[in-house]
Design a protein around this motif. Structure first.
Motif, PDB file in Angstrom:
ATOM      1  N   LEU A  26       0.826  -1.210   0.000  1.00 11.53           N
ATOM      2  CA  LEU A  26       0.000   0.000   0.000  1.00 11.53           C
ATOM      3  C   LEU A  26       0.859   1.258   0.000  1.00 11.53           C
ATOM      4  CD1 LEU A  26      -2.926  -1.061   2.359  1.00 11.53           C
ATOM      5  CD2 LEU A  26      -2.829  -1.066  -0.153  1.00 11.53           C
ATOM      6  N   VAL A  27       2.007   1.223   0.648  1.00  6.71           N
ATOM      7  CA  VAL A  27       2.950   2.344   0.573  1.00  6.71           C
ATOM      8  C   VAL A  27       3.365   2.543  -0.877  1.00  6.71           C
ATOM      9  CG1 VAL A  27       5.331   3.030   1.094  1.00  6.71           C
ATOM     10  CG2 VAL A  27       3.834   2.261   2.938  1.00  6.71           C
ATOM     11  N   LEU A  28       3.703   1.461  -1.556  1.00  4.72           N
ATOM     12  CA  LEU A  28       4.113   1.576  -2.958  1.00  4.72           C
ATOM     13  C   LEU A  28       2.972   2.108  -3.817  1.00  4.72           C
ATOM     14  CD1 LEU A  28       6.244  -1.656  -3.303  1.00  4.72           C
ATOM     15  CD2 LEU A  28       7.045   0.716  -3.229  1.00  4.72           C
ATOM     16  N   ARG A  29       1.744   1.671  -3.548  1.00  3.60           N
ATOM     17  CA  ARG A  29       0.590   2.214  -4.276  1.00  3.60           C
ATOM     18  C   ARG A  29       0.561   3.735  -4.145  1.00  3.60           C
ATOM     19  NH1 ARG A  29      -4.844   1.437  -1.264  1.00  3.60           N
ATOM     20  NH2 ARG A  29      -3.871   3.125  -0.095  1.00  3.60           N
ATOM     21  N   GLU A  30       0.695   4.214  -2.919  1.00  7.50           N
ATOM     22  CA  GLU A  30       0.648   5.656  -2.684  1.00  7.50           C
ATOM     23  C   GLU A  30       1.785   6.383  -3.372  1.00  7.50           C
ATOM     24  OE1 GLU A  30      -1.900   7.369  -1.351  1.00  7.50           O
ATOM     25  OE2 GLU A  30      -2.835   5.395  -1.391  1.00  7.50           O
ATOM     26  N   VAL A  31       2.987   5.832  -3.276  1.00  4.18           N
ATOM     27  CA  VAL A  31       4.153   6.455  -3.916  1.00  4.18           C
ATOM     28  C   VAL A  31       3.940   6.527  -5.425  1.00  4.18           C
ATOM     29  CG1 VAL A  31       6.611   6.106  -4.421  1.00  4.18           C
ATOM     30  CG2 VAL A  31       5.773   5.912  -2.070  1.00  4.18           C
ATOM     31  N   ARG A  97      -5.360  -5.144 -11.340  1.00  2.00           N
ATOM     32  CA  ARG A  97      -6.198  -5.763 -12.378  1.00  2.00           C
ATOM     33  C   ARG A  97      -6.949  -6.962 -11.806  1.00  2.00           C
ATOM     34  NH1 ARG A  97      -4.261  -9.196 -17.637  1.00  2.00           N
ATOM     35  NH2 ARG A  97      -6.276  -9.224 -18.687  1.00  2.00           N
ATOM     36  N   TRP A  98      -6.244  -7.810 -11.064  1.00  2.00           N
ATOM     37  CA  TRP A  98      -6.868  -8.983 -10.468  1.00  2.00           C
ATOM     38  C   TRP A  98      -7.973  -8.572  -9.485  1.00  2.00           C
ATOM     39  CZ3 TRP A  98      -7.551 -11.035  -5.622  1.00  2.00           C
ATOM     40  CH2 TRP A  98      -8.001 -12.351  -5.582  1.00  2.00           C
ATOM     41  N   GLY A  99      -7.664  -7.608  -8.620  1.00  2.00           N
ATOM     42  CA  GLY A  99      -8.654  -7.136  -7.659  1.00  2.00           C
ATOM     43  C   GLY A  99      -9.868  -6.523  -8.332  1.00  2.00           C
ATOM     44  N   ASP A 100      -9.634  -5.748  -9.382  1.00  3.79           N
ATOM     45  CA  ASP A 100     -10.745  -5.141 -10.122  1.00  3.79           C
ATOM     46  C   ASP A 100     -11.646  -6.212 -10.738  1.00  3.79           C
ATOM     47  OD1 ASP A 100      -9.801  -2.611  -9.513  1.00  3.79           O
ATOM     48  OD2 ASP A 100      -8.974  -2.229 -11.516  1.00  3.79           O
ATOM     49  N   ARG A 101     -11.047  -7.260 -11.275  1.00  2.00           N
ATOM     50  CA  ARG A 101     -11.819  -8.311 -11.951  1.00  2.00           C
ATOM     51  C   ARG A 101     -12.540  -9.242 -10.982  1.00  2.00           C
ATOM     52  NH1 ARG A 101      -8.483 -10.526 -17.163  1.00  2.00           N
ATOM     53  NH2 ARG A 101      -8.662  -8.614 -18.362  1.00  2.00           N
ATOM     54  N   HIS A 102     -11.917  -9.537  -9.855  1.00  2.00           N
ATOM     55  CA  HIS A 102     -12.427 -10.606  -9.004  1.00  2.00           C
ATOM     56  C   HIS A 102     -12.977 -10.149  -7.655  1.00  2.00           C
ATOM     57  CE1 HIS A 102     -10.980 -13.545 -11.860  1.00  2.00           C
ATOM     58  NE2 HIS A 102      -9.844 -12.877 -11.908  1.00  2.00           N
ATOM     59  N   GLU A 105     -16.976  -4.616  -7.500  1.00  6.62           N
ATOM     60  CA  GLU A 105     -18.115  -4.465  -8.409  1.00  6.62           C
ATOM     61  C   GLU A 105     -17.785  -3.409  -9.464  1.00  6.62           C
ATOM     62  OE1 GLU A 105     -21.966  -4.017  -6.665  1.00  6.62           O
ATOM     63  OE2 GLU A 105     -21.405  -5.293  -4.962  1.00  6.62           O
ATOM     64  N   VAL A 106     -17.167  -2.336  -9.011  1.00  9.26           N
ATOM     65  CA  VAL A 106     -16.712  -1.263  -9.885  1.00  9.26           C
ATOM     66  C   VAL A 106     -15.271  -0.956  -9.484  1.00  9.26           C
ATOM     67  CG1 VAL A 106     -17.029   1.144 -10.527  1.00  9.26           C
ATOM     68  CG2 VAL A 106     -19.027  -0.275 -10.063  1.00  9.26           C
ATOM     69  N   PRO A 107     -14.334  -0.922 -10.435  1.00 14.87           N
ATOM     70  CA  PRO A 107     -12.955  -0.601 -10.066  1.00 14.87           C
ATOM     71  C   PRO A 107     -12.891   0.745  -9.343  1.00 14.87           C
ATOM     72  CG  PRO A 107     -13.055  -1.381 -12.323  1.00 14.87           C
ATOM     73  CD  PRO A 107     -14.479  -1.193 -11.855  1.00 14.87           C
ATOM     74  N   PRO A 108     -12.283   0.779  -8.152  1.00  8.74           N
ATOM     75  CA  PRO A 108     -12.231   2.031  -7.394  1.00  8.74           C
ATOM     76  C   PRO A 108     -11.290   3.071  -7.995  1.00  8.74           C
ATOM     77  CG  PRO A 108     -11.183   0.247  -6.172  1.00  8.74           C
ATOM     78  CD  PRO A 108     -11.760  -0.357  -7.391  1.00  8.74           C
ATOM     79  N   THR A 109     -10.338   2.627  -8.776  1.00 14.34           N
ATOM     80  CA  THR A 109      -9.375   3.532  -9.406  1.00 14.34           C
ATOM     81  C   THR A 109      -9.142   3.061 -10.833  1.00 14.34           C
ATOM     82  OG1 THR A 109      -8.233   3.787  -7.282  1.00 14.34           O
ATOM     83  CG2 THR A 109      -7.044   4.497  -9.240  1.00 14.34           C
ATOM     84  N   VAL A 110      -9.112   3.996 -11.764  1.00 10.54           N
ATOM     85  CA  VAL A 110      -8.823   3.665 -13.149  1.00 10.54           C
ATOM     86  C   VAL A 110      -7.608   4.475 -13.565  1.00 10.54           C
ATOM     87  CG1 VAL A 110      -9.680   3.727 -15.521  1.00 10.54           C
ATOM     88  CG2 VAL A 110     -11.244   3.186 -13.647  1.00 10.54           C
ATOM     89  N   LEU A 111      -6.646   3.803 -14.174  1.00  8.16           N
ATOM     90  CA  LEU A 111      -5.472   4.498 -14.688  1.00  8.16           C
ATOM     91  C   LEU A 111      -5.659   4.751 -16.173  1.00  8.16           C
ATOM     92  CD1 LEU A 111      -2.704   2.445 -12.869  1.00  8.16           C
ATOM     93  CD2 LEU A 111      -3.619   4.678 -12.254  1.00  8.16           C
ATOM     94  N   GLU A 112      -5.367   5.967 -16.566  1.00 10.65           N
ATOM     95  CA  GLU A 112      -5.524   6.360 -17.963  1.00 10.65           C
ATOM     96  C   GLU A 112      -4.149   6.491 -18.600  1.00 10.65           C
ATOM     97  OE1 GLU A 112      -6.819  10.472 -19.804  1.00 10.65           O
ATOM     98  OE2 GLU A 112      -8.567   9.410 -19.001  1.00 10.65           O
ATOM     99  N   ALA A 117      -6.803   6.283 -23.335  1.00  9.20           N
ATOM    100  CA  ALA A 117      -7.552   5.055 -23.047  1.00  9.20           C
ATOM    101  C   ALA A 117      -7.264   4.574 -21.626  1.00  9.20           C
ATOM    102  CB  ALA A 117      -7.175   3.959 -24.045  1.00  9.20           C
ATOM    103  N   ASP A 118      -8.247   3.887 -21.037  1.00  9.52           N
ATOM    104  CA  ASP A 118      -8.037   3.268 -19.730  1.00  9.52           C
ATOM    105  C   ASP A 118      -7.022   2.145 -19.879  1.00  9.52           C
ATOM    106  OD1 ASP A 118      -9.948   4.979 -18.801  1.00  9.52           O
ATOM    107  OD2 ASP A 118     -11.480   3.442 -18.480  1.00  9.52           O
ATOM    108  N   LEU A 119      -6.143   2.031 -18.913  1.00 14.12           N
ATOM    109  CA  LEU A 119      -5.101   1.016 -18.939  1.00 14.12           C
ATOM    110  C   LEU A 119      -5.677  -0.340 -18.584  1.00 14.12           C
ATOM    111  CD1 LEU A 119      -2.011   0.485 -19.181  1.00 14.12           C
ATOM    112  CD2 LEU A 119      -1.930   0.729 -16.695  1.00 14.12           C
ATOM    113  N   ASP A 120      -5.302  -1.365 -19.328  1.00  9.72           N
ATOM    114  CA  ASP A 120      -5.578  -2.757 -18.994  1.00  9.72           C
ATOM    115  C   ASP A 120      -4.226  -3.461 -19.035  1.00  9.72           C
ATOM    116  OD1 ASP A 120      -6.732  -5.195 -18.420  1.00  9.72           O
ATOM    117  OD2 ASP A 120      -7.386  -5.558 -20.474  1.00  9.72           O
ATOM    118  N   SER A 121      -3.668  -3.733 -17.876  1.00 17.32           N
ATOM    119  CA  SER A 121      -2.341  -4.329 -17.790  1.00 17.32           C
ATOM    120  C   SER A 121      -2.363  -5.768 -18.281  1.00 17.32           C
ATOM    121  CB  SER A 121      -1.844  -4.302 -16.347  1.00 17.32           C
ATOM    122  OG  SER A 121      -1.801  -2.983 -15.878  1.00 17.32           O
ATOM    123  N   VAL A 122      -1.387  -6.105 -19.108  1.00 17.30           N
ATOM    124  CA  VAL A 122      -1.217  -7.472 -19.583  1.00 17.30           C
ATOM    125  C   VAL A 122       0.271  -7.800 -19.587  1.00 17.30           C
ATOM    126  CG1 VAL A 122      -3.301  -7.508 -21.022  1.00 17.30           C
ATOM    127  CG2 VAL A 122      -1.137  -6.781 -22.016  1.00 17.30           C
TER     128      VAL A 122
END
Length: 152
Positions: A26-31, A97-102, A105-112, A117-122
Motif C-alpha cells: 500500500l505504501v508503494l501504491r501511494e508512492v 487488475r486482479w482485484g478489479d476483476r475478481h 463491483e466497480v474498479p475504485p481507481t482507473v489508470l488512464e 484510453a483506460d489502462l488494462d495491464s497485460v
C-alpha cells in the motif's frame, strides 16, 4: 534417493521478504500515485504510524524507496521510488487488475494511458509481443536438484 528439506529457491519468496506485508504494497501504491510524505501515506493507507515507520524503513533499506529531504528545519523527508522500486509498478498494476476483476463491483481507481484510453495491464513476451497465457509457458528450473515436483 535423498530429499532436500529446504524450500524451493524462488525469486517470488525473496521478493515477498521485501514487499510481502500489506502495508508495504500500500505504501508503494501511494508512492506510485505521487503521495510521498509520511502523514499522507499514513492517512491513505490506514497504517498505524509505528507499522508505517517500520515498513518505510524496510523499503529504504532494501533500496526500493529512498528518503529525500524536502525541508531542513525541522528535518522532513519524502519517499521516492528507486529504479528497483519502479520495477515493482507492473506488479501492483497486475494486482490491481486482479482485484478489479475478481473483488470489485466497480474498479475504485482507473489508470488512464497518455493516449487517453483506460489502462488494462497485460503480460507480453518481450521477443514477439504476444500476450502471455499459461498454455504458452514452460517452466525451466535453473537451480540444480529441483524439478516441477520439488527437490530430487
Amino acid at each position: 534417493m535423498s530429499r532436500m528439506t529446504t524450500a524451493r529457491p524462488c525469486s517470488i519468496a525473496d521478493a515477498l521478504g521485501v514487499v510481502g506485508e500489506k502495508y508495504s504494497l500500500l505504501v508503494l501504491r501511494e508512492v506510485f500515485f505521487g503521495v510521498r510524505r509520511f502523514d499522507a501515506i499514513a492517512r491513505n493507507t490506514g497504517a498505524p504510524r509505528d507499522i508505517l515507520s517500520s515498513r518505510l524503513r524496510r523499503l529504504v533499506e532494501a533500496r526500493v524507496l529512498e528518503k529525500v529531504a524536502y525541508q531542513e528545519r525541522p528535518a522532513r523527508f519524502e519517499y521516492c521510488p528507486t529504479a528497483s522500486g519502479e520495477d515493482l509498478r507492473p506488479v501492483l498494476l497486475m494486482l490491481m487488475r486482479w482485484g478489479d476483476r475478481h473483488l470489485a463491483e466497480v474498479p475504485p481507481t482507473v489508470l488512464e494511458h497518455s493516449c487517453g484510453a483506460d489502462l488494462d495491464s497485460v503480460v507480453v513476451c518481450r521477443c514477439c509481443g504476444e500476450e502471455v497465457d499459461s498454455a504458452h509457458l514452460t517452466t525451466r528450473f535453473q537451480v540444480p536438484g529441483w524439478t516441477t515436483e520439488g527437490a530430487v
